[in-house]
Enzyme design. Structure first.
Site, PDB file in Angstrom:
ATOM      1  N   ASN A 188      11.086  18.288  19.469  1.00  7.08           N
ATOM      2  CA  ASN A 188      11.763  17.796  18.263  1.00  7.08           C
ATOM      3  C   ASN A 188      12.258  16.362  18.431  1.00  7.08           C
ATOM      4  OD1 ASN A 188      11.223  20.324  17.383  1.00  7.08           O
ATOM      5  ND2 ASN A 188      13.345  21.048  17.357  1.00  7.08           N
TER       6      ASN A 188
ATOM      7  N   THR B 105       4.481 -14.277 -21.719  1.00  2.94           N
ATOM      8  CA  THR B 105       5.303 -13.066 -21.805  1.00  2.94           C
ATOM      9  C   THR B 105       4.533 -12.163 -22.754  1.00  2.94           C
ATOM     10  OG1 THR B 105       6.590 -13.957 -23.652  1.00  2.94           O
ATOM     11  CG2 THR B 105       7.503 -14.316 -21.463  1.00  2.94           C
ATOM     12  N   HIS B 106       4.567 -10.888 -22.516  1.00  2.00           N
ATOM     13  CA  HIS B 106       3.745  -9.921 -23.277  1.00  2.00           C
ATOM     14  C   HIS B 106       2.252 -10.268 -23.179  1.00  2.00           C
ATOM     15  CE1 HIS B 106       7.593  -8.872 -25.322  1.00  2.00           C
ATOM     16  NE2 HIS B 106       7.776 -10.171 -25.270  1.00  2.00           N
TER      17      HIS B 106
ATOM     18  N   SER C  71     -23.459  -6.880  -9.609  1.00  2.00           N
ATOM     19  CA  SER C  71     -23.814  -5.637 -10.278  1.00  2.00           C
ATOM     20  C   SER C  71     -25.280  -5.354  -9.991  1.00  2.00           C
ATOM     21  CB  SER C  71     -23.590  -5.782 -11.787  1.00  2.00           C
ATOM     22  OG  SER C  71     -24.402  -4.864 -12.484  1.00  2.00           O
TER      23      SER C  71
ATOM     24  N   LYS D 191     -23.352 -10.823 -13.255  1.00  2.00           N
ATOM     25  CA  LYS D 191     -21.975 -10.411 -12.992  1.00  2.00           C
ATOM     26  C   LYS D 191     -21.473 -10.737 -11.594  1.00  2.00           C
ATOM     27  CE  LYS D 191     -19.831  -7.317 -14.949  1.00  2.00           C
ATOM     28  NZ  LYS D 191     -19.254  -6.038 -15.334  1.00  2.00           N
TER      29      LYS D 191
ATOM     30  N   ASN E  78     -18.053  -9.375  -9.777  1.00  2.00           N
ATOM     31  CA  ASN E  78     -16.932  -8.481 -10.037  1.00  2.00           C
ATOM     32  C   ASN E  78     -15.795  -8.639  -9.023  1.00  2.00           C
ATOM     33  OD1 ASN E  78     -18.278  -7.328 -12.230  1.00  2.00           O
ATOM     34  ND2 ASN E  78     -19.320  -5.839 -10.913  1.00  2.00           N
TER      35      ASN E  78
ATOM     36  N   GLU F 290      -9.531  -5.064  -7.667  1.00  2.00           N
ATOM     37  CA  GLU F 290      -9.423  -3.750  -8.319  1.00  2.00           C
ATOM     38  C   GLU F 290      -9.014  -2.673  -7.315  1.00  2.00           C
ATOM     39  OE1 GLU F 290     -12.782  -3.263 -11.482  1.00  2.00           O
ATOM     40  OE2 GLU F 290     -13.471  -4.676  -9.992  1.00  2.00           O
TER      41      GLU F 290
ATOM     42  N   LYS G  85       3.401  12.661   8.983  1.00  2.00           N
ATOM     43  CA  LYS G  85       2.599  11.607   9.613  1.00  2.00           C
ATOM     44  C   LYS G  85       1.406  11.141   8.791  1.00  2.00           C
ATOM     45  CE  LYS G  85       3.959  13.806  13.747  1.00  2.00           C
ATOM     46  NZ  LYS G  85       4.591  14.737  12.809  1.00  2.00           N
TER      47      LYS G  85
HETATM   48  N1  ARG Z   1       3.744  18.589  16.024  1.00  2.00           N
HETATM   49  C1  ARG Z   1       5.127  18.714  15.703  1.00  2.00           C
HETATM   50  C2  ARG Z   1       5.495  17.743  14.566  1.00  2.00           C
HETATM   51  O1  ARG Z   1       4.739  16.865  14.317  1.00  2.00           O
HETATM   52  C3  ARG Z   1       5.959  18.401  16.899  1.00  2.00           C
HETATM   53  C4  ARG Z   1       7.292  19.027  16.899  1.00  2.00           C
HETATM   54  C5  ARG Z   1       7.141  20.504  17.019  1.00  2.00           C
HETATM   55  N2  ARG Z   1       8.394  21.149  17.208  1.00  2.00           N
HETATM   56  C6  ARG Z   1       8.543  22.469  17.114  1.00  2.00           C
HETATM   57  N3  ARG Z   1       9.715  22.943  17.269  1.00  2.00           N
HETATM   58  N4  ARG Z   1       7.527  23.270  16.869  1.00  2.00           N
HETATM   59  O2  ARG Z   1       6.496  17.869  13.911  1.00  2.00           O
END
Ligand code: ARG
Length: 466
Positions: free
Chosen positions: A119, A164-165, A286, A292, A294, A299, A334
């Site tokens: 953790n 503006t607008h 294109s 063209k 582009n 975009e 993540k």
């Molecule tokens: N892979 C877990 C995460 O990204 C790591 C922490 C996991 N902790 C646990 N108590 N299972 O959060």
């Protein structure tokens, strides 16, 4: 889908109390190695600092620490050489590395996880990663700002219509317009710098959530890992993902700025506007229409904003209502951050390239600046200043002049003195000095205004601030 069901062997890292291993589906939903392998360098750096501190405090022997550090260095080279075998059975980057360490150095590996939990380990790895990403973003924004400053300098007196607008409003300079983006990206960079300061606290040593009874030194690990200080509350530490949310908020605001710029580039590069020409390097053709060119890069930058904003909403929703402290939900943090970071980097880089390369079509901008009665406010201001009219009356008189020009199909500056005097007798030939777009622009000398002299001051101020 999972690679078959294997319920025979329990997890070698935490399987002590389990009689059988996870179902294939369990393994699939649980594993994060597919994406958190990106954190390998941070994980190894964190483990080295932790092991060094443990040895320093006499919690593990110097000899074990040497073995651990040596093993971790080997693993780092293996991962970088692409020879490391990642295993989904080992769930995540933390356990993949620890299991390999055990193969390499034997029992000493088992001592690394003393006074630590995944953790605080994942909180550390991810924080280090986000900090580095913010530092990279800061550099990229500086390059984008520099590109704009160069264009602004070259175009401090290039007249264009201000809108503006998206309706012609008053003439401005392209330099001034560029400097508006410098302000936006400057604010983004300030937010990035603030976020770096904000997250600069070390989570390691919070352990699972309650801290630890081992005599660890969190200040030592904080210093070794380049953090200002350790975090103060172990419960908050393992449940906090504000640094990720802040990154995503900053990324979303910045992407929103980029999308506005992208939209302008798309509009300006149409044949109808024709204010700029994009370089071949940043446009595409294109397959069916040979004429063209582009603005695909612009975009796509505009569209990346959708992904980045989506990531912010996704992580806010993951974190919403989570009880303290760590919950596995947080593993979903993540991918959102990685995806947004990749998109933002690409968007800033593409935009920097486009701004550096684009050709400014001054003649087209100048011609458009004069159309649409863009100097009507100058006429009204002249009536106030030179003829003593109240602004509201001057506004009305100017409206009559615009209506007449519209009827005659000409610009304000093309009306004759007689025409103008018929609208208001106080008008003299001096009025023609303010009806040109150059005179209009040059007169806007208020602080932050569009006069070339002011724009040059803004450029000088920013040049002194990198
Ligand atoms: N892979 C877990 C995460 O990204 C790591 C922490 C996991 N902790 C646990 N108590 N299972 O959060």
């Amino acid at each position: 889908m999972a690679d078959g069901t294997d319920q025979k062997s329990s997890n070698q890292m935490w399987g002590g109390r389990f009689a059988s291993g996870p179902s294939a589906i369990m393994e699939e939903i649980n594993a994060s190695i597919g994406f958190d392998k990106k954190l390998y360098a941070q994980d190894i750096r964190g483990s080295m600092a932790h092991a060094t501190m443990l040895a320093e405090k006499g919690i593990i022997s110097q000899e074990d620490k040497e073995k651990i550090v040596h093993g971790l260095n080997t693993i780092l080279s293996e991962i970088e050489a692409g020879t490391f075998e990642f295993s989904r059975k080992l769930e995540d980057i933390h356990m993949n590395i620890e299991a390999r360490l055990a193969t390499l150095i034997g029992t000493a590996a088992g001592r690394l996880h003393t006074a630590r939990s995944r953790n605080d380990q994942v909180a550390l790895d991810f924080r280090l990663w986000v900090k580095e990403e913010l530092q990279k973003t800061e550099g990229m924004l500086t390059a984008l700002i520099a590109a704009f400053l160069d264009r602004a300098e070259e175009n401090a007196d290039t007249v264009m219509p201000g809108f503006t607008h998206l309706q012609t409003a008053q003439p401005v300079t392209f330099g001034h317009h560029c400097m508006a983006y410098v302000e936006m990206f400057g604010r983004d960079r300030a937010r990035v710098r603030h976020a770096i300061e904000h997250l600069d606290e070390s989570p390691i040593g919070a352990a699972a959530l309650a801290g630890t009874g081992y005599p660890i030194d969190r200040h030592m690990t904080a210093k070794a890992l380049g953090f200002r200080e350790p975090t103060r509350n172990s419960i908050d530490t393992v449940s906090d993902r504000d640094f990720a949310l802040e990154f995503l908020s900053i990324a979303s605001i910045c992407a929103t700025h980029l999308s506005r710029l992208a939209e302008e580039i798309v509009i300006w590069s149409t044949p109808q506007f024709g204010f700029i020409r994009l370089s071949d390097a940043f446009s595409t053709g294109s397959s069916i229409m040979p004429q063209k060119k582009n603005p695909d890069a612009a975009e796509l930058v505009r569209a990346k904003t959708g992904r980045i904003n989506g990531s912010l909403v996704a992580l806010l929703t993951v974190m919403k209502g989570l009880p303290l402290a760590y919950s596995k939900d947080m593993q979903e943090d993540k991918e959102q951050v990685f995806d947004a970071a990749e998109s933002l980097e690409l968007a800033i880089a593409a935009m920097t390239g486009m701004i550096r390369d684009l050709e400014v079509r001054k003649d087209r901008m100048r011609a458009a600046a004069g159309s649409g009665y863009s100097t009507a406010t100058d006429l009204a201001d002249w009536l106030v200043r030179e003829a003593g009219l109240p602004f509201r009356d001057a506004h009305h008189v100017t409206g009559n002049a615009v209506a007449l020009a519209e009827k005659k199909g000409c610009d304000l500056a093309d009306l004759s003195l007689e025409d103008l005097q018929a609208i208001h007798p106080a008008i003299t030939s001096g009025v023609f000095d303010v009806l040109s777009v150059e005179a209009s622009v040059a007169s806007r000398t208020s602080f932050g205004g569009t006069a070339p002299s002011e724009v040059k001051k803004q450029i000088a101020w920013w040049r002194g601030r990198n």
